[in-house]
Design a protein around this motif. Sequence first.
Motif, PDB file in Angstrom:
ATOM      1  N   TYR A 336      13.690 -12.688  -3.872  1.00 28.71           N
ATOM      2  CA  TYR A 336      12.288 -11.967  -3.336  1.00 28.71           C
ATOM      3  C   TYR A 336      11.879 -11.073  -4.486  1.00 28.71           C
ATOM      4  N   GLU A 350      -1.006  -6.729  -3.549  1.00 28.97           N
ATOM      5  CA  GLU A 350      -0.561  -6.856  -1.931  1.00 28.97           C
ATOM      6  C   GLU A 350       0.692  -7.813  -1.947  1.00 28.97           C
ATOM      7  N   ALA A 351       0.559  -8.839  -2.882  1.00 30.18           N
ATOM      8  CA  ALA A 351       1.561  -9.935  -2.710  1.00 30.18           C
ATOM      9  C   ALA A 351       2.848  -9.164  -3.348  1.00 30.18           C
ATOM     10  N   HIS A 354       4.338  -7.247  -0.361  1.00 30.55           N
ATOM     11  CA  HIS A 354       4.833  -8.155   0.418  1.00 30.55           C
ATOM     12  C   HIS A 354       5.910  -8.504   0.222  1.00 30.55           C
ATOM     13  N   ALA A 357       8.777  -6.233   0.543  1.00 33.29           N
ATOM     14  CA  ALA A 357       9.015  -5.677   1.776  1.00 33.29           C
ATOM     15  C   ALA A 357      10.123  -6.793   2.338  1.00 33.29           C
ATOM     16  N   LYS A 358      10.044  -8.131   1.878  1.00 37.62           N
ATOM     17  CA  LYS A 358      10.567  -9.227   2.383  1.00 37.62           C
ATOM     18  C   LYS A 358      12.152  -9.121   1.608  1.00 37.62           C
ATOM     19  N   ILE A 388      -3.161  -0.578   1.488  1.00 39.44           N
ATOM     20  CA  ILE A 388      -1.781  -0.905   1.433  1.00 39.44           C
ATOM     21  C   ILE A 388      -0.850   0.306   0.885  1.00 39.44           C
ATOM     22  N   GLU A 391       1.598   1.576   3.296  1.00 39.18           N
ATOM     23  CA  GLU A 391       2.783   0.835   3.519  1.00 39.18           C
ATOM     24  C   GLU A 391       3.618   0.948   2.066  1.00 39.18           C
TER      25      GLU A 391
END
Length: 403
Positions: A336, A350-351, A354, A357-358, A388, A391
């Motif tokens: 990841y 954003e990707a 994400h 975070a994964k 974002i 986050e």
Amino acid sequence: MTDRTEPTPGKRVERLRRAAGLSRERLAGLAGLSPTTVKFIENGKRSLTLRAAQQIAPHLGVRDLGDLFGPSVTLSLDSRSTHPRVENVRRALTAWHVHVGGEPASPDYLRGAVDSAWQTWHTSRYQRSEAGAVLPGLLDTAQRAVRLHTGMERRRSLAMLAQAYHLAQAFLAWHGDRELCWLTVDRGMTAALDADDPIAIAQASWYAAHLLRSVGRGDEALVRLAEARSLIEPRVADGPVEYAEMLADLHLCAALTRARTGDQGAWSDWEIARDVVHRALPADFVGLRTRVSRPLVEVYAVMCAVDLGDPDEAQRRAHSLDPASIPSTERRGRHYVELARSADLEGAREATLHLLAKADATSPETVRYSPAARDMLSRLVTEAPASIRAEAVELAQRAGVTP
């Protein structure tokens, strides 16, 4: 109106490189970095780390690193997050058994203990904490066994001691203590050579190559890997399955080493590794310690594409790879992170967030201690869109990252 904006470290590197009359490829070769790394440092897609600055500086005529970082940047010599169990592992590595007695653990017991420790490394979400807890005792037990056994029992114990040192290297790799990593490599190779075991010697060469590559000695790493292959390859046809597993892993290591230096020949080594895995190993085979398997071969393809600076190819390679099929929690977390690096190369904030975070949900310690993950989080905190950023800040705080 004059632009008084302070140039970024990357722009400073580019300006000095041009002034020295060097291409990116030439500077990369001199500094032991890949051309892609130099490119991404210059365009701001990768932070200029202290180690990279030290490698680049002599070739740009720089004697004061402030010329690269600028007056507003504070340099820290302790930029990596250090695991709390490092000190206990250090003590175990630097303990000498001058006087030993009692009954030594049998080689079969050592094999079981080593295999259990590696299983923990590959299955735990907190692999560094759990492996770090068992490493001191494992090293102590294996060292004592080597001192007390003789003959074949000693050689078998030495092979297991080498594996204990390899696990210590995996644990220490991201914690910034380079000398301690070199100690594990040297001890692991010495134990393997004394065991006179081809698989143990090849495994020690594999671990040595990873460290050599990390300090810009990729050419030397490739020589060591070729030597190990010459030891293993003649035994693949008639030997146990571990020889084919080891040969594939050596080619995968060579592929990644070439990719890190921008060498497209990486794909040739990768294809050989894939052929060995598909031809010589059962379809469902998973190496106990290496995790060599069909999914792992595809993980390496993604890593090579990212290191070669080709995010489109990385995404194409990753498209059909189900992360759940990767037979290691630690490797799944790193996968990841590699996908996040690919998104980061394209500026897809954003990707990138994400995927990080994964990675964190899969293996929090992979994000906390991975230099690449920490670098991306540090930049996301300040560069991510407002939608974002909260986050990003939350994830960075969980990982112990400050901008």
